[in-house]
Design an enzyme around this catalytic site. Structure first.
Site, PDB file in Angstrom:
ATOM      1  N   GLU A  17       0.823  -1.210   0.000  1.00 17.28           N
ATOM      2  CA  GLU A  17       0.000   0.000   0.000  1.00 17.28           C
ATOM      3  C   GLU A  17       0.861   1.264   0.000  1.00 17.28           C
ATOM      4  OE1 GLU A  17      -3.868  -1.698   2.437  1.00 17.28           O
ATOM      5  OE2 GLU A  17      -2.077  -1.105   3.569  1.00 17.28           O
ATOM      6  N   ASP A 199     -11.100  -6.509  -3.075  1.00 21.19           N
ATOM      7  CA  ASP A 199     -11.833  -7.775  -3.115  1.00 21.19           C
ATOM      8  C   ASP A 199     -13.201  -7.554  -2.491  1.00 21.19           C
ATOM      9  OD1 ASP A 199     -11.586  -9.017  -0.025  1.00 21.19           O
ATOM     10  OD2 ASP A 199      -9.996  -7.638  -0.595  1.00 21.19           O
TER      11      ASP A 199
END
Length: 240
Positions: A17, A199
């Site tokens: 990230e 997701d």
């Protein structure tokens, strides 16, 4: 650490990230503070701090608290960035602009509190209302706005069904943002949530999808966060 006043403190949990921020910005300084990596980055003349805290609510709270006490700044904007699991089918591969935040692990209902409410603390934490307007300028078509929830658990399809039943307005789930919102609340700092959905928690194979999509989702988040920081910094200069 640079003498400039950072415009924001951005918190991510994982290296994946943090990487899009490093690709898009110039690194000014880096150090380890406690268990967190803290970097000062610059983009288009605006500096901000990026902290890579590690996964989980305690890691996130500890890293942000340390950053706030370490960084000399004038009320920086705190941003929860990185990835999240989607609780609605229309969130996959999109940017979630969080507006309110709940700790789904908190349960003091035996004492008359609502689920998600920690005694003595707000039931829900709120993002700074100015954030959505600034982000929508550049990312409105790809973004959805609404509630995000946090837990110490990886959200399975069964757990997602429980969350939706209790908080039908929830759009996304992660393992850090509630802690970041709470620390920001204590320090009276403006808070923003900009996470890319990697997701869908409502699907049974979400862990494999996360592994496949984490980089793309992180890039969506980083781009939006950097744009917001620039807009926020220029807005603050005009207001001063």
């Amino acid at each position: 650490m640079s003498a400039a006043f950072p415009a924001a403190i951005v918190s991510v949990a994982m290296r994946q990230e943090a990487e899009p921020f490093l690709d898009l910005c110039t690194e000014v300084d880096s150090r380890f503070v406690g268990g967190a990596l803290m970097l000062t980055l610059e983009r288009d003349g605006v500096e901000f701090v990026l902290i890579q805290s590690g996964v989980g609510l305690v890691n996130a709270a500890a890293a942000l608290s340390t950053a706030i006490s370490t960084v000399q700044s004038r009320d920086p904007l705190v941003i929860s960035a990185g990835t999240a699991g989607g609780l609605r089918a229309n969130t996959l591969n999109r940017l979630v602009i969080g507006t309110e935040f709940v700790n789904i692990d908190a349960d003091a209902t035996a004492f008359g509190y609502r689920r998600g409410e920690v005694p003595g603390m707000p039931f829900r934490y709120l993002a700074d209302p100015r954030v959505s307007r600034l982000v929508a300028t550049h990312h409105g078509e790809r973004a959805v706005s609404g509630m995000a929830v946090s837990s110490y658990s990886f959200i399975t399809a069964a757990k997602a069904a429980e969350i939706i039943a209790e908080w039908p307005e929830a759009l996304a789930a992660d393992m850090e943002s509630l802690a970041l919102a709470q620390v920001s609340y204590h320090h009276r700092l403006p808070f923003a949530y900009l996470r890319g959905v990697s997701d869908l928690c409502i699907e049974t194979d979400n862990q494999q999808v996360f592994n496949d999509q984490v980089i793309n989702a992180a890039e969506v988040s980083a781009t939006a966060a950097i744009d917001l920081i620039g807009s926020w910094a220029h807005r603050s200069v005009k207001a001063s």
